[in-house]
Scaffold this motif. Structure first.
Motif, PDB file in Angstrom:
ATOM      1  N   ILE A  45       0.803  -1.231   0.000  1.00 51.52           N
ATOM      2  CA  ILE A  45       0.000   0.000   0.000  1.00 51.52           C
ATOM      3  C   ILE A  45       0.839   1.286   0.000  1.00 51.52           C
ATOM      4  CG2 ILE A  45      -2.017  -1.096   1.026  1.00 51.52           C
ATOM      5  CD1 ILE A  45       0.094   1.145   3.190  1.00 51.52           C
ATOM      6  N   ASN A  46       2.185   1.149   0.054  1.00 49.98           N
ATOM      7  CA  ASN A  46       2.982   2.385   0.071  1.00 49.98           C
ATOM      8  C   ASN A  46       2.824   3.190  -1.215  1.00 49.98           C
ATOM      9  OD1 ASN A  46       4.543   0.896  -1.715  1.00 49.98           O
ATOM     10  ND2 ASN A  46       6.356   0.808  -0.392  1.00 49.98           N
ATOM     11  N   VAL A  47       2.299   2.545  -2.255  1.00 39.26           N
ATOM     12  CA  VAL A  47       2.047   3.261  -3.502  1.00 39.26           C
ATOM     13  C   VAL A  47       1.041   4.391  -3.279  1.00 39.26           C
ATOM     14  CG1 VAL A  47       0.182   1.704  -4.251  1.00 39.26           C
ATOM     15  CG2 VAL A  47       1.536   2.920  -5.949  1.00 39.26           C
ATOM     16  N   GLY A  48       0.151   4.229  -2.280  1.00 35.28           N
ATOM     17  CA  GLY A  48      -0.804   5.294  -1.979  1.00 35.28           C
ATOM     18  C   GLY A  48      -0.126   6.558  -1.484  1.00 35.28           C
ATOM     19  N   PHE A  49       0.982   6.406  -0.758  1.00 33.90           N
ATOM     20  CA  PHE A  49       1.733   7.572  -0.281  1.00 33.90           C
ATOM     21  C   PHE A  49       2.661   8.089  -1.381  1.00 33.90           C
ATOM     22  CE2 PHE A  49       0.549   5.119   3.435  1.00 33.90           C
ATOM     23  CZ  PHE A  49      -0.051   6.088   4.214  1.00 33.90           C
ATOM     24  N   ALA A  50       3.263   7.170  -2.134  1.00 31.16           N
ATOM     25  CA  ALA A  50       4.101   7.592  -3.252  1.00 31.16           C
ATOM     26  C   ALA A  50       3.309   8.449  -4.234  1.00 31.16           C
ATOM     27  CB  ALA A  50       4.679   6.368  -3.966  1.00 31.16           C
ATOM     28  N   ALA A  51       2.005   8.137  -4.353  1.00 28.55           N
ATOM     29  CA  ALA A  51       1.159   8.855  -5.317  1.00 28.55           C
ATOM     30  C   ALA A  51       1.071  10.344  -5.032  1.00 28.55           C
ATOM     31  CB  ALA A  51      -0.246   8.249  -5.307  1.00 28.55           C
TER      32      ALA A  51
END
Length: 417
Positions: free
Chosen positions: A12-18
């Motif tokens: 889910i770190n992609v949500g923060f990377a976004a």
């Protein structure tokens, strides 16, 4: 639990990377929803083969293999340059991680008698809200490491949070034990007691009616309905998890504040998981606790969509998180309560693989509604719809059948038992 914290952070770190990546590589909310969710297509395709291989190879070696391959691909996410590479790597990451979660659920059935499983599964799955409560502020802090060695903050995010999986592969090889028979850290008396308890579960009244053939398990209406319930629960879970940082950011908070505020609903989710899992075991009740968690999740999501940018929306999202994460313990006691033998490994993997397609549907719908309406409110209502659907199926079709030790659940009980 530690390994699943690593797993979920990488998921889910992609949500923060976004927060910064989407602008850099040209991702719209719609394309981001596609990429965030396509992870679960790779997961779906390889889930059952992975779990069957773990049952044959052993948990220690297979979980280590999963960790190593997903660690490599998690770090490789730093190399994405546009929508195509983003979507392809997210798909491959799902392929690499396939089998880890259902493998652990199967692994826990080797070690814990039935009457302990809701609280044990809840304790294990506590790693989901813990990973976000810890990973949210960590991820937003790492985003601040911008331009170091020529890499942007979101690239450092993928690298730094992918490395623990590589290290975890060696930890798994060194510390995991495949079964009680191989546990040198148990005394002979402890080992014999545990084997007797597990054997007693297998011989308990009503176990003769459990499904043991994998093919029958995959076609059984009960298993299919459980997969649908998990599809809905996972859709609500991941739809919220992937977009929550952006939802909070849209309310006007700084990037660091987003990380801290994002952790609040997941701290509430941690408490919900522990309390609900223990109560489910204490009262030997699964169906009503599962239904209750879906009511909480739906109510919280509807409330957040109505309340908009306010502190009360954070409260509503916390209520939703209690329901979304609190359902895990009661739900995951169900499959092994009426599956046995080879059907347990395949059945758990099937339920999880179908269920995790909700991990595509949830983010996809939130991204679609955000693109069309420029608001997250409709997307949150769609996620609430998932919870209502799971609630209705639970109440209408899941029927408890109690034996000496546990509750078994099957829509076929009336005809078979």
């Amino acid at each position: 639990m530690v390994l699943y914290v690593i797993s979920f952070i990488d998921r889910i770190n992609v949500g923060f990377a976004a927060l910064t990546m989407n602008r850099d590589i040209g991702l719209t909310p719609y394309l981001f929803g596609w990429g965030a969710g396509i992870f679960f297509f790779g997961y779906f395709i390889f889930e059952i083969p992975s779990n069957m291989l773990m049952a044959r190879v052993g948990a220690r070696k297979w979980i280590a293999r999963i960790l190593f391959t997903w660690g490599v691909l998690a770090c490789a996410m730093a190399l994405v340059t546009g929508p195509v590479s983003f979507i392809v790597l997210r798909f491959l990451l799902g392929v690499a991680e396939a089998g880890f979660f259902p493998g652990v659920i199967l692994y826990l059935t080797y070690w814990f008698p039935v009457r302990y499983r809701a609280r044990i599964i809840s304790a294990f799955m506590l790693s989901i809200p813990v990973s976000i409560a810890v990973g949210a502020p960590l991820s937003t802090l790492v985003l601040g490491i911008n331009r170091a060695l020529g890499l942007k903050g979101w690239q450092w995010l993928f690298i730094i949070e992918g490395l623990p999986a590589l290290l975890g592969a060696f930890v798994a090889l060194g510390l995991l034990t495949d079964s009680p028979d191989r546990a040198r850290w148990l005394t002979d008396q402890e080992r014999d007691w545990l084997k007797r308890e597990l054997a007693a579960d297998d011989a308990a009244p009503g176990t003769s009616g459990k499904i043991s053939a994998l093919g029958k398990a995959l076609l059984n209406p009960s298993v299919i309905l459980l997969a649908f319930i998990y599809f809905c629960a996972t859709g609500a879970n991941l739809g919220l998890s992937f977009f929550l940082p952006q939802i909070i950011k849209q309310q006007g908070y700084s990037t660091v504040a987003v990380g801290l505020i994002t952790s609040i609903p997941y701290i509430a989710g941690c408490l919900g998981m522990l309390v609900i899992g223990n109560l489910s075991d204490r009262f030997n009740e699964r169906r009503w606790f599962l239904a209750g968690t879906m009511v909480l999740a739906a109510a919280g999501l509807v409330g957040a969509s109505i309340l908009g940018a306010s502190i009360w929306s954070i409260v509503a999202l916390s209520v939703a998180a209690i329901g979304i994460f609190g359902c895990k313990g009661p739900f995951w006691t169900l499959p092994a309560s009426y599956l046995r033998g080879p059907a347990v490994a395949g059945g758990i993997a099937f339920i999880n693989s179908i269920g995790n397609l909700g991990g595509f549907a949830g983010p996809y719908l939130v991204g679609l509604f955000k693109t069309s309406s420029d608001s997250y409110a409709d997307g949150l209502l769609a996620l609430a719809g998932f919870c209502v659907a799971a609630l209705l199926v639970t109440l209408l079709f899941i029927r408890p059948r109690r034996d000496a030790e546990s509750a078994s659940f099957s829509v076929l009980d009336a005809s078979q038992h």
